[in-house]
Write an enzyme that holds these catalytic residues in place. Structure first.
Site, PDB file in Angstrom:
ATOM      1  N   ASP A  22      75.050  29.859  24.854  1.00 46.50           N
ATOM      2  CA  ASP A  22      75.155  28.525  23.934  1.00 46.50           C
ATOM      3  C   ASP A  22      75.460  29.372  22.770  1.00 46.50           C
ATOM      4  OD1 ASP A  22      73.728  27.107  25.714  1.00 46.50           O
ATOM      5  OD2 ASP A  22      72.362  26.763  24.340  1.00 46.50           O
ATOM      6  N   GLU A 201      69.776  18.839  25.205  1.00 46.45           N
ATOM      7  CA  GLU A 201      69.351  20.199  24.888  1.00 46.45           C
ATOM      8  C   GLU A 201      70.734  20.810  23.176  1.00 46.45           C
ATOM      9  OE1 GLU A 201      69.131  22.450  28.568  1.00 46.45           O
ATOM     10  OE2 GLU A 201      71.062  22.152  27.897  1.00 46.45           O
TER      11      GLU A 201
END
Ligand code: FRU
Length: 489
Positions: A22, A201
């Site tokens: 990420d 998330e």
């Protein structure tokens, strides 16, 4: 040497070496765009997470910096955000401004192997070059929730406080704070809303103007959902549109309706930059260009993981209601090299008018007027044995990327496939805006109403380009084809 290896992105960010997932902590400060990222410095699969770091002055060319945050006595450093604390609300900066990172510390409970996730702070007084962990860490805990992570923080000026949006199981929780250190629970959102096909998330929450009208704004909530073996799409990102009053987000759409940020397979965990100057006014984001279904086994050797190109987010009224629109940042124009322009060409099944063009780092902008062709578009990264098709199906009214024969797909059974999304012609016309790199394709349909992002792993010699039509002819109103420069040379 670096950045010339097989499959190495030439104009997308990827780490020099090792594993990345990420994007984290994106913030603009003192003339620099910061990009932090989930990083495993000792391997090319996911492992103990650090925050890697890079900076850019133009969002395109990146300078790699040393690791910003490494695991400590509270555990690994999972995803999170960074803000400029302009008024020193935290007291870290002796009355001046500075950067504060808000992230998840991930470890296990004492004498146990059950996971524990808690929110913590670090701060930097030197433009992000060095970081101090806050001695009061962690600052936000809740032992009742296992998946409790990925804080995204912003300053909400209407209520004069910090707001945190945090993933909590399969909902998001909102918290507020005057100083980034003390957090109060404000609300929870998500039960029976949108998709619950995986754990929630990496949320983000921000306000956007509708149709460019500063007097008509809506709040947008991004929520990524993790991979679930039961669904072939793997990990992906949904969004909600509604209102926010400083404590509560209210979805203005049917709760069971799921809106997807991207119709491809490889755009995950995207969040936006904080503190873009007001005179700029854009909401800019990047996503991680991979999918948890196969991220750990994609066939790169020296590094694994890349980001999407930076994209501007906006909202547009469509016949179905207000929708998210994404467009490539204009800064990408600095890497345009050799160009070809065509106008008013009739494309037929018998001829490839781009047969003389070769390249595999490309930007293509094309407008077509529908005619008798049932399918048309581009084949890129093409050779006798490979091709990636970016096309439009006039009967289904769908734009698609077909990576069935795009190159190496042996590493995972669910990699091959065709990924598509609805795209309604405007005055009988459709537009493609395509970016092709050594291992990815991104297509923006019409003015960014539809986006498809896919990884591909073609051979370097598959560098032909074809403009094709099937079942009849199509009119090419205009074409701009650019060869793009590498950002690393
Ligand atoms: C999303 C994610 C986050 C987590 C991080 C760990 O891809 O699972 O929820 O913080 O990756 O690397």
């Amino acid at each position: 040497s670096y950045y010339t290896e097989n499959y190495r992105p030439q104009f997308h960010f990827s780490p020099e070496r090792q594993w990345m997932n990420d994007p984290n902590g994106m913030v603009y400060y003192n003339g620099e765009y910061h990009l932090f990222y989930q990083y495993h410095p000792n391997g090319i699969t996911w492992g103990p997470m650090h925050w890697g770091h890079a900076v850019s002055k133009d969002l395109i060319h990146w300078e790699q910096l040393p690791i910003a945050l490494a695991p400590d006595e509270h555990g690994m450093i999972f995803s999170g955000s960074a803000v400029v604390d302009w008024n020193d609300t935290s007291g870290f900066f002796d009355g001046k401004s500075g950067l504060v990172a808000i992230f998840t510390h991930a470890d296990t409970y004492p004498n146990s192997d059950s996971p524990r996730q808690r929110q913590s702070l670090a701060y930097s007084k030197d433009n992000g070059r060095t970081w101090e962990k806050y001695e009061g860490n962690p600052v936000l805990t809740d032992e009742s929730i296992t998946d409790f992570r990925d804080p995204k923080v912003f300053w909400h000026k209407e209520t004069n406080q910090w707001v945190m949006v945090l993933a909590a199981g399969q909902t998001v929780r909102l918290y507020t704070s005057p100083n980034l250190k003390d957090w109060d629970f404000a609300s929870e959102f998500g039960e029976n809303q949108g998709s619950h096909q995986g754990v929630w998330e990496c949320p983000d929450l921000f306000e956007l103007a509708v149709d460019g009208n500063p007097n008509h704004k809506k709040w947008v909530l991004f929520v990524s959902i993790g991979d679930n073996p039961a669904y072939e799409e793997g990990s992906r990102t949904q969004y909600f549109i509604g209102s926010f009053d400083g404590k509560t987000f209210t979805n203005e759409y049917a709760p069971e309706e799921t809106l997807w940020v991207d119709k491809g397979r490889d755009n995950y965990a995207g969040v936006s930059w904080s503190d873009i100057p007001q005179e700029d006014g854009r909401r800019i984001y990047v996503g991680w260009m991979s999918n948890w279904k196969y991220a750990n086994v994609i066939p790169t050797k020296e590094w694994r993981g890349a980001m999407t190109i930076p994209r501007v987010l906006s909202l547009k009224t469509t016949k179905d209601g207000i929708r998210l629109v994404q467009t490539p940042v204009k800064e990408l124009q600095v890497i345009r090299d050799k160009a070809i322009f065509l106008n008013s060409e009739i494309i037929t099944p018998n001829e490839n008018i781009l047969s003389n063009e070769l390249g595999n780092q490309l930007e293509i902008i094309a407008e077509f007027e529908l005619d008798t062709a049932t399918v048309f578009g581009f084949k890129v990264c093409k050779s006798a044995y490979e091709e990636t098709i970016i096309g439009y199906d006039t009967e289904k009214r769908e734009m698609f990327i077909d990576r069935t024969k795009s190159g190496d797909s042996s590493f995972h059974e669910s990699f091959v496939g065709v990924h598509n999304g609805n795209l309604v012609p405007q005055d009988n016309k459709v537009k493609f805006h395509i970016f092709v790199d050594w291992s990815s394709v991104e297509v923006f349909g019409n003015e960014g109403e539809l986006v498809i992002t896919d990884l591909i792993f073609p051979s370097p010699e598959s560098n032909q380009i074809e403009l094709y039509a099937k079942g009849g002819k199509v009119k090419l109103n205009s074409l701009e084809l650019y060869m793009l420069k590498s950002i690393w040379s």
